[in-house]
Design an enzyme around this catalytic site. Structure first.
Site, PDB file in Angstrom:
ATOM      1  N   GLU A  50       0.767  -1.176   0.091  1.00 43.82           N
ATOM      2  CA  GLU A  50      -0.009  -0.155  -0.042  1.00 43.82           C
ATOM      3  C   GLU A  50       0.823   1.200  -0.136  1.00 43.82           C
ATOM      4  O   GLU A  50       2.082   1.001   0.187  1.00 43.82           O
ATOM      5  CB  GLU A  50      -1.004   0.293   1.176  1.00 43.82           C
ATOM      6  N   HIS A  79     -11.831   9.095   5.905  1.00 43.10           N
ATOM      7  CA  HIS A  79     -11.813   7.683   6.264  1.00 43.10           C
ATOM      8  C   HIS A  79     -11.173   7.545   7.542  1.00 43.10           C
ATOM      9  O   HIS A  79     -11.548   6.243   7.887  1.00 43.10           O
ATOM     10  CB  HIS A  79     -10.611   7.207   5.059  1.00 43.10           C
ATOM     11  N   ARG A 132      -0.944   9.013   1.543  1.00 41.29           N
ATOM     12  CA  ARG A 132      -2.344   9.286   1.206  1.00 41.29           C
ATOM     13  C   ARG A 132      -2.693  10.673   1.233  1.00 41.29           C
ATOM     14  O   ARG A 132      -3.631  11.398   0.314  1.00 41.29           O
ATOM     15  CB  ARG A 132      -2.991   8.595   2.398  1.00 41.29           C
ATOM     16  N   ARG A 153      -1.646   8.925   8.648  1.00 40.01           N
ATOM     17  CA  ARG A 153      -1.643   7.793   9.033  1.00 40.01           C
ATOM     18  C   ARG A 153      -0.911   6.893   7.992  1.00 40.01           C
ATOM     19  O   ARG A 153      -1.463   6.937   6.719  1.00 40.01           O
ATOM     20  CB  ARG A 153      -2.774   6.923   9.365  1.00 40.01           C
ATOM     21  N   HIS A 160      -9.425   9.508   2.370  1.00 40.76           N
ATOM     22  CA  HIS A 160      -8.929   8.234   1.653  1.00 40.76           C
ATOM     23  C   HIS A 160      -8.895   8.853  -0.119  1.00 40.76           C
ATOM     24  O   HIS A 160     -10.051   9.327  -0.281  1.00 40.76           O
ATOM     25  CB  HIS A 160      -9.549   6.894   1.412  1.00 40.76           C
TER      26      HIS A 160
END
Ligand code: SIN
Length: 516
Positions: A118, A337, A278, A372, A233
């Site tokens: 990811e 998110h 992100r 995060r 997200h």
């Protein structure tokens, strides 16, 4: 419902039936505990919807030091390094603990865990289940374990409304169901209530999650940390569904690209491209949409016919919307998110209020910093459940105290708050919009209406966002677009937030020169 559940007096009360709450209850066994959830176990919990998985340094090319380095880089200067180190070092054991509890992770032919990739991870380190059904499988195994455990009294359909505090320490919980009010006398409470996406129109979280745990803790006097850091997200499916359907970052990890309506790969010049942190990807998409483009996730060439086997849940909901991920690009946009901020806790999950612990998304351990790292949160919940359980069972039993029962406003409803929060606390923020939000939220937060708790959470975030005059990670201020020279974490208590909100809305402010 009886007004007093005397026979349960003194037992620790765990509030929340997601991964964090279930693992805490299991880790406390054989100590008798009460687990209360507002929905039936497994429903209305973000954990059940998790697609990506759990990050842990288990690959031959990996090491917790590399996992830590990626976590700190994504966290943009705001992680608590000691807390982050402790959690990533404990991550491999957390996976082993879940394996022992019967979670069926995806494995390759030789029996090793399949490892996904990811964004912002320098290695493949995401352990997953049922392809993109990790949350569903985790919850299946753990709900079964909790239901089998004789030490856990599960009460479903009961919503925690207030924490009772006497002499500065936890003295009980007031909860409410259709049948009435329940009162638990206890000096030990664990908040595992999850996130706050339901404060926004566009979220991948259950719409009922507005930050209940933050409101409970704030009203009990707890310090909350880094509230302004909300993660969007990058790739929610752009369609009518609310909450929005998530298209896992693991799809980009398998090579899918972001393109616009002309087929232009607009992230290709950004360091890390589609696998940049992100916040970077989400803002790039937001800007491209604001410039009038449409944005799509294109997995035709990277995955094509393999898509359905690797991502069966995403395939199913795309097909239900008339889309075929193997054959066409999917329309996407960012959506709320995850909340990096939360109840400030120490390494044992203790809040600033004696007798109150917190873990999972509602807590702020310092692991996530300003942004995060993907799939660190489920791992954090499992690691912290063990720490909270050890701390709680080692804490002295306090004498049962009869606290004063508070009057309760109607059951919370975030619908009056959603337009204000969505408008002011999105991906791009600025001082005037934050001040306007504070002006609108303050009377709601002080009211005795169904909007009071959601408004209180929105207000505290807006105050924190206004105070942070810089851009960092998930918090971007168009009037302060640069990071401050020194990264600092920030805590706030409810009385301070109210005082600052009043001051901000009552005092005319001198015009400040924005950063260039
Ligand atoms: C995803 O699968 O993209 C979400 C994973 C996460 O939020 O950690």
């Amino acid at each position: 419902m009886t007004a007093d559940l005397i026979h349960l007096d003194g037992r620790p009360v765990i509030i929340g039936g997601g991964l964090a709450g279930l693992m805490t209850a299991l880790s406390l066994a054989p100590e008798p505990v009460i687990l209360i959830t507002k929905a039936p176990l497994g429903e209305q919990a973000s954990s059940s919807w998790a697609q990506g998985g759990l990050a842990a340094a288990l690959g031959n090319d990996d090491d917790p030091a590399l996992h830590l380095a990626d976590t700190l880089a994504a966290g943009d200067g705001l992680c608590d390094e000691a807390a982050a180190r402790a959690i990533v070092e404990a991550a491999p054991e957390a996976i082993a603990a879940l394996d022992r509890r019967g979670v069926r992770f995806d494995r390759s032919g030789d029996g090793r865990f399949e490892l996904g990739r990811e964004a912002a991870h320098s290695r493949r380190r995401i352990i997953h289940a049922e392809g993109d059904g990790t949350g569903r499988e985790l919850m299946r195994a753990l709900i079964a374990a909790v239901r089998r455990s004789p030490s856990i009294t599960i009460i479903e359909g009961l919503e925690a409304r207030r924490l009772l505090v006497e002499d500065g320490a936890i003295a009980g919980v007031l909860a409410q169901s259709n049948a009435g009010i329940a009162h638990f006398s206890t000096g030990r409470v664990v908040l595992a209530t999850g996130g706050l996406g339901g404060l926004f129109f566009e979220t991948t979280n259950p719409m009922g999650n507005f930050g209940q745990g933050l409101a409970l803790a704030a009203r009990a006097g707890a310090a909350l940390a880094d509230l302004e850091f909300i993660q969007f997200h990058p790739t929610a499916l752009d369609g009518p569904s609310r909450p929005m359907q998530l298209i896992s970052e693991a799809v980009r990890g398998e090579g899918a690209t972001l393109v616009d309506e002309t087929g232009h790969r607009f992230m290709s010049d950004v360091p890390g491209a589609e696998l940049a942190p992100r916040d970077v990807v989400a803002r790039a998409i937001w800007r491209h949409l604001a410039d009038g483009h449409k944005v799509f996730l294109d997995a035709r060439h990277s995955l094509g016919p393999r898509f359905a086997a690797r991502f069966p849940s995403i395939t199913a909901f795309c097909q239900a919307s008339g889309l075929d991920p193997a054959a066409e690009p999917l329309p996407v946009k960012p959506a709320v998110h995850y909340h990096m901020g939360g109840i400030a806790v120490d390494a044992a999950g203790r809040s600033s209020v004696p007798g109150l612990w917190a873990l999972g998304e509602v807590a702020s351990t310092g692991l996530h910093g300003a942004n995060r790292l993907a799939s660190n949160s489920l791992t954090e919940a499992v690691v912290c459940a063990k720490q909270v359980a050890e701390s709680l069972s080692g804490s002295p039993r306090t004498k049962i105290r009869r606290a004063k029962i508070a009057d309760l406003p109607p059951l919370p409803d975030a619908s009056a708050v959603r337009p204000i929060v969505s408008q002011s606390l999105g991906l791009m923020r600025d001082g005037p919009a934050l001040r306007q939000a504070i002006t609108e939220l303050l009377p709601l937060a002080h009211s005795n209406s169904a909007a009071a708790d959601p408004a209180l959470v929105g207000l505290m975030i807006a105050v924190a966002a206004l105070r942070r005059e810089e851009s960092r990670g998930g918090h971007y201020r168009t009037d302060f677009p640069l990071p401050a020279a020194t990264a600092r974490r920030a805590t706030v208590r409810l009385d301070e937030a109210f005082a600052q909100a009043r001051e901000l809305t009552e005092t005319p402010r001198p015009v400040r020169k924005a950063q260039s």
